[in-house]
Motif scaffolding. Structure first.
Motif, PDB file in Angstrom:
ATOM      1  N   GLU A 399      10.838  65.755   4.549  1.00 53.28           N
ATOM      2  CA  GLU A 399      10.878  64.324   4.206  1.00 53.28           C
ATOM      3  C   GLU A 399      10.903  64.098   2.700  1.00 53.28           C
ATOM      4  OE1 GLU A 399       7.888  62.095   6.147  1.00 53.28           O
ATOM      5  OE2 GLU A 399       8.228  62.979   8.133  1.00 53.28           O
ATOM      6  N   THR A 400      11.520  65.012   1.957  1.00 55.04           N
ATOM      7  CA  THR A 400      11.620  64.854   0.505  1.00 55.04           C
ATOM      8  C   THR A 400      13.055  65.089   0.059  1.00 55.04           C
ATOM      9  OG1 THR A 400      11.091  67.189   0.091  1.00 55.04           O
ATOM     10  CG2 THR A 400       9.251  65.609   0.133  1.00 55.04           C
ATOM     11  N   MET A 401      13.372  64.539  -1.098  1.00 53.84           N
ATOM     12  CA  MET A 401      14.631  64.781  -1.799  1.00 53.84           C
ATOM     13  C   MET A 401      14.306  65.030  -3.261  1.00 53.84           C
ATOM     14  SD  MET A 401      18.064  62.393  -2.101  1.00 53.84           S
ATOM     15  CE  MET A 401      17.178  61.090  -2.934  1.00 53.84           C
ATOM     16  N   LYS A 402      14.888  66.084  -3.830  1.00 52.55           N
ATOM     17  CA  LYS A 402      14.536  66.489  -5.189  1.00 52.55           C
ATOM     18  C   LYS A 402      15.790  66.574  -6.046  1.00 52.55           C
ATOM     19  CE  LYS A 402      10.362  69.039  -3.912  1.00 52.55           C
ATOM     20  NZ  LYS A 402       9.586  70.280  -4.065  1.00 52.55           N
ATOM     21  N   LEU A 403      15.607  66.246  -7.324  1.00 57.16           N
ATOM     22  CA  LEU A 403      16.669  66.312  -8.322  1.00 57.16           C
ATOM     23  C   LEU A 403      16.341  67.411  -9.318  1.00 57.16           C
ATOM     24  CD1 LEU A 403      19.295  65.004  -9.427  1.00 57.16           C
ATOM     25  CD2 LEU A 403      17.835  63.511 -10.812  1.00 57.16           C
ATOM     26  N   TRP A 416      11.487  62.505  -4.481  1.00 56.86           N
ATOM     27  CA  TRP A 416      11.349  61.285  -3.685  1.00 56.86           C
ATOM     28  C   TRP A 416      10.820  61.657  -2.302  1.00 56.86           C
ATOM     29  CZ3 TRP A 416      15.652  62.118  -6.811  1.00 56.86           C
ATOM     30  CH2 TRP A 416      15.821  61.201  -7.863  1.00 56.86           C
ATOM     31  N   THR A 417       9.831  60.956  -1.843  1.00 61.65           N
ATOM     32  CA  THR A 417       9.157  61.273  -0.580  1.00 61.65           C
ATOM     33  C   THR A 417       9.423  60.183   0.454  1.00 61.65           C
ATOM     34  OG1 THR A 417       7.142  60.208  -1.373  1.00 61.65           O
ATOM     35  CG2 THR A 417       7.356  62.587  -1.755  1.00 61.65           C
ATOM     36  N   ASN A 418       8.858  60.403   1.644  1.00 63.42           N
ATOM     37  CA  ASN A 418       8.957  59.462   2.774  1.00 63.42           C
ATOM     38  C   ASN A 418      10.403  59.204   3.188  1.00 63.42           C
ATOM     39  OD1 ASN A 418       6.141  59.152   2.818  1.00 63.42           O
ATOM     40  ND2 ASN A 418       6.245  57.503   1.295  1.00 63.42           N
ATOM     41  N   LEU A 419      11.205  60.268   3.161  1.00 64.49           N
ATOM     42  CA  LEU A 419      12.591  60.196   3.640  1.00 64.49           C
ATOM     43  C   LEU A 419      12.674  61.032   4.915  1.00 64.49           C
ATOM     44  CD1 LEU A 419      14.557  60.559   0.279  1.00 64.49           C
ATOM     45  CD2 LEU A 419      14.250  58.486   1.627  1.00 64.49           C
ATOM     46  N   TYR A 420      12.337  60.397   6.029  1.00 61.12           N
ATOM     47  CA  TYR A 420      12.285  61.098   7.309  1.00 61.12           C
ATOM     48  C   TYR A 420      13.697  61.458   7.763  1.00 61.12           C
ATOM     49  CZ  TYR A 420      11.748  61.790  12.341  1.00 61.12           C
ATOM     50  OH  TYR A 420      11.794  62.298  13.611  1.00 61.12           O
ATOM     51  N   SER A 421      13.890  62.710   8.149  1.00 65.04           N
ATOM     52  CA  SER A 421      15.187  63.181   8.639  1.00 65.04           C
ATOM     53  C   SER A 421      14.968  63.958   9.931  1.00 65.04           C
ATOM     54  CB  SER A 421      15.881  64.065   7.600  1.00 65.04           C
ATOM     55  OG  SER A 421      15.081  65.184   7.290  1.00 65.04           O
TER      56      SER A 421
END
Length: 653
Positions: A399-403, A416-421
Motif C-alpha cells: 500500500e505504498t508508492m515511492k519516488l 506515499w502511503t494508504n494506496l491499497y492495491s
C-alpha cells in the motif's frame, strides 16, 4: 566662385558625427558577435533575407558616398574643359536625412526578429529531450544574469506549482466497455491512433479512435493465449507490433491487426541452471520493448530470470539475467523496465528489493541494489522510469508508492502511503512533463468509489483526486501525444479523461460521431411475379456438393444399377405375383395371356383344350399323322353293373 563650393583640391568635410549616428554601427557589430545566427552560420531563410536587405541599404549608402567623392574630385570628368561644381552643404543635408532612415529600418528589423522568436515559443505538452532542456536551462540562466530577475523566476515557479491542477486533462469523460472481468493490461499506440486492452477473462480488444463512433465499441476481440489471462501489453517503438505477456511461460508478439508473428520458446523445466534453458519455464510476470530497437524486448518470469530476446526470425534469447536474494538464493522478478536511453534495466522483485543492471556491461553484478526498498516479502507490482531518466517510481502491494533518485539511490525521495492495491498488476505513471505522479487505488472496505491520485514530484503534495468508479483501479496510462488519461477498472470498463482545449485527437474524434441505425424497408407484394426459371420445367438444379450428388444417385435404382431382389415365398416377391410354383412362373414368362389358376384340377385344365387340339392339332398330332394308330378308349360301365371277373391263369395257381 561662391563660398562653400569646391571644384578641385583636397576634400575635408567638417561634419562631426554625433553619437547617435555611431550607435547603430556599434550595435550592429555587437549583435553580430552575440548572435551567430545573424551572421548567417545557421539561420533560416527569413533571417538571411533581412540581413541582405540591411547590406543592400549599406551598399547603396556607400555607393552614394563614393560617387559623391568621385564627382567632388572631378575624376568622372577628368580631361574635360570644365569640372562640375557640387554643393557640399546640400550633400550633408542628404546624409543627415538618409542616416535616420537607415537606423529606423534596422530597429524595425530587430523588432520583427524578436516578435518571431516569441511566436516560435509554444507550450510543449510532451517531454523535452535532455539536450533541449540543458540548452533551455543555459539560456534561462544567462537571461536571469543579464536582467537580474531571480525573484521573478521564483515567483513563476510558485505559480506553476499552483497551476498543476489545471494541467490535468479531466474536464470530459468517455467510457469503453471491455467485458465483465477486470482489465489487467492497457497499452497505447505511440502515434495515438489505437488502444489495446487485455483482461483476466483471456480476451484482448483492439480500439481504433478514427473508426469508432460515440458507442465506443472495439473493432476486434480475440484470445491470443488461449486460457491464460493477459497480464501486460505494450506497443513497440514503431507501433507495428504488440508484446503480449500472459499467464503462461511463452510471450507472444502480434502485429498491428492481431495476427501472431512470434512465440518465444519454452525452456526445459528439468534443468536446474536457468541460463542453460532456451526460454522461461514458469509463469511470466512482466515484459517491455526496447526504447529504440524495434526487434528487442525484455521478459520476466517466476523462474528467477529476466531474458532479453532479439529478432523475430531467430526466436532466440540474447541474454539471461538472474535475480538474487540477500543470501544469494533465487528470487523472482515481478516487474521490469528499460530506462529511456536503454542504458539501464530495472527489476522489482517479490521480496521487496530493487535491482538494476547496466546494459553496457556484463550482467553478473547489479549496478544498484536496494534490498529493503519496500516491505520485506511484498511484491513490487510496477517500476517506471521518468521521461528525463533521473527519477524512478515503484508501486508495491504494501500500500505504498515511492519516488527514487538514481543519483542518490539509497533512500527514497518520498513515500506515499494508504494506496491499497488488490491486483498484482496495479501500476503508476509519470505525467508527460515529469511534474506529477499518477496512481490509482483498489476499492477498500467501507468506500463507495475508487480514486485516482495526482502527486507533485517536487513538493510531494497531493495535487488532485478524481473519483473513477465503484470498482478497483488497475492500470493508468497518460498518453504524452494525445494528452489523455486512460484508466482500466475491475468491472471491465475503461475510462478516458481528456481536456477540450489541451487534448488532441484520440477520444475527441469518437464522441462527435453518431451511430446511424438502418431503417427497415417495408414492401407489400401486389401481383405475383414469375421469373423465367421459376417453373419446375425450366428450373435448374442447384449446384450441390459431391457428397449430396452421390447420395441422390445412390437412391436411384437405375443410376446405381441395383441388382434384382432375392426370391422369397409369400406375397411381395416375383414368384408370388404369378403363382406359387416354378412351372407357373415359367408359363407366365412364355407369353401366355391368360393367368394360370393353380387351384383347379390339372386334368380338367388339359381336357379343356382336347376339342381344339383334335380339330386343329399343332404340336404332336401332325408329326404322327401317318403312323398313329387309332386310339381305343375303354367305355364306362354303369354303376350297378359289376365288373367282369378276371380269369385265373396257371401262375395264379
Amino acid at each position: 566662385m561662391q563660398r562653400g563650393k569646391i571644384s578641385f583640391g583636397k576634400i575635408q568635410l567638417n561634419v562631426s558625427k554625433t553619437p547617435v549616428e555611431q550607435k547603430p554601427d556599434e550595435n550592429s557589430k555587437k549583435d553580430e558577435k552575440e548572435s551567430p545566427e545573424a551572421s548567417g552560420s545557421g539561420g533560416g531563410f527569413k533571417k538571411m533575407d533581412k540581413q541582405q536587405m540591411i547590406r543592400q541599404i549599406e551598399d547603396v549608402a556607400e555607393d552614394l558616398e563614393s560617387q559623391h567623392l568621385k564627382e567632388v574630385m572631378g575624376i568622372s570628368g577628368f580631361g574635360r574643359k570644365a569640372a562640375k561644381v557640387f554643393d557640399i552643404n546640400e550633400q550633408i543635408e542628404k546624409a543627415r536625412v538618409t542616416r535616420p532612415r537607415l537606423e529606423k529600418n534596422k530597429e524595425d528589423l530587430k523588432l520583427a526578429e524578436a516578435k518571431e522568436a516569441e511566436d516560435e515559443e509554444e507550450d510543449v505538452i510532451g517531454p523535452l529531450p535532455p539536450a533541449a532542456v540543458v540548452e533551455n536551462d543555459k539560456s534561462t540562466k544567462e537571461a536571469s544574469k543579464d536582467e537580474d530577475s531571480d525573484d521573478d523566476s521564483s515567483d513563476e515557479e510558485s505559480e506553476d506549482e499552483q497551476s498543476l491542477g489545471n494541467r490535468i486533462p479531466y474536464t470530459h469523460e468517455v467510457q469503453m466497455q471491455h467485458g465483465s472481468r477486470a482489465v489487467l493490461a492497457l497499452a497505447g499506440d505511440p502515434s495515438g491512433a489505437r488502444l489495446v486492452s487485455g483482461s483476466i477473462d483471456y480476451d484482448m480488444c483492439f480500439w481504433d479512435f478514427a473508426g469508432m463512433d460515440s458507442g465506443m465499441r472495439s473493432f476486434r476481440q480475440l484470445q491470443p493465449c488461449e486460457n491464460h489471462p493477459i497480464r501486460s501489453l505494450q506497443y513497440s517503438v514503431t507501433g507495428d507490433m504488440i508484446l503480449v505477456i500472459s499467464g503462461n511461460a511463452q510471450a507472444k508478439v502480434l502485429d498491428r491487426d492481431g495476427f501472431e508473428k512470434l512465440e518465444c520458446c519454452k525452456g526445459d523445466q528439468y534443468i536446474s541452471d536457468m541460463s542453460r534453458t532456451k526460454g522461461h519455464v514458469a509463469q511470466l510476470t512482466s515484459g517491455c520493448w526496447h526504447p529504440f530497437n524495434r526487434e528487442q524486448f525484455l521478459t520476466a518470469a517466476l523462474d528467477g530470470t529476466l531474458r532479453i530476446w532479439q529478432g523475430l526470425k531467430s526466436k532466440e534469447q540474447v541474454q539471461v539475467i538472474k535475480t538474487r536474494a540477500q543470501g544469494g538464493l533465487r528470487t523472482n522478478a515481478a516487474s521490469c523496465n528499460f530506462n529511456r536511453d536503454a542504458t539501464l534495466i530495472a527489476a522489482g522483485c517479490v521480496d521487496g528489493s530493487i535491482q538494476t543492471w547496466d546494459t553496457r556491461k556484463m550482467y553478473v553484478n547489479t549496478t544498484h541494489c536496494v534490498r529493503e526498498a519496500h516491505q520485506k516479502g511484498t511484491e513490487i507490482t510496477s517500476i517506471v522510469f521518468s521521461y528525463m531518466g533521473q527519477q524512478l517510481a515503484t508501486r508495491s502491494l504494501d500500500e505504498t508508492m515511492k519516488l527514487w533518485d538514481l543519483r542518490q539511490f539509497k533512500k527514497p525521495l518520498h513515500t506515499w502511503t494508504n494506496l491499497y492495491s488488490r491486483y498484482d498488476t496495479t501500476d503508476c505513471c509519470f505525467s508527460p512533463d515529469d511534474r506529477m505522479l499518477v496512481a490509482g487505488e483498489s476499492l477498500p472496505k467501507g468506500q463507495t468509489e475508487a480514486n485516482l491520485y495526482f502527486y507533485s514530484t517536487k513538493t510531494y503534495d497531493e495535487v488532485q483526486r478524481i473519483p473513477v468508479s465503484n470498482s478497483h483501479v488497475v492500470k493508468t496510462l497518460w498518453h504524452p501525444k494525445l494528452n489523455q488519461l486512460f484508466v482500466s477498472c475491475g468491472n471491465g470498463t475503461i475510462k478516458c479523461y481528456y481536456d477540450e482545449q489541451r487534448s488532441i485527437r484520440g477520444a475527441k474524434l469518437c464522441v462527435v460521431k453518431t451511430h446511424r441505425k438502418r431503417q427497415p424497408m417495408e414492401m407489400v407484394g401486389v401481383s405475383q411475379i414469375i421469373t423465367p426459371h421459376a417453373l419446375p420445367l425450366f428450373r435448374q438444379e442447384k449446384s450441390r456438393t459431391s457428397r449430396k450428388r452421390m447420395e441422390k444417385a445412390r437412391m436411384d435404382p437405375v443410376k446405381s444399377k441395383r441388382p434384382d431382389l432375392p426370391i422369397t415365398s409369400g406375397q411381395g416377391g416375383r414368384v408370388a405375383t404369378s403363382g406359387g410354383t416354378l412351372s407357373s412362373y415359367v408359363i407366365r414368362n412364355l407369353g401366355l395371356s391368360k393367368r394360370v389358376d393353380d387351384d383347379q384340377d390339372p386334368r380338367e385344365a388339359i381336357l379343356k383344350y382336347a376339342k381344339d387340339a383334335a380339330e386343329n392339332p399343332y404340336w404332336i398330332a401332325p408329326a404322327y399323322k401317318q403312323t398313329q394308330p387309332k386310339a381305343i378308349f375303354s367305355e364306362k360301365l354303369p354303376a350297378d353293373e359289376p365288373a367282369t371277373k378276371k380269369p385265373k391263369t396257371e401262375t395264379d395257381k
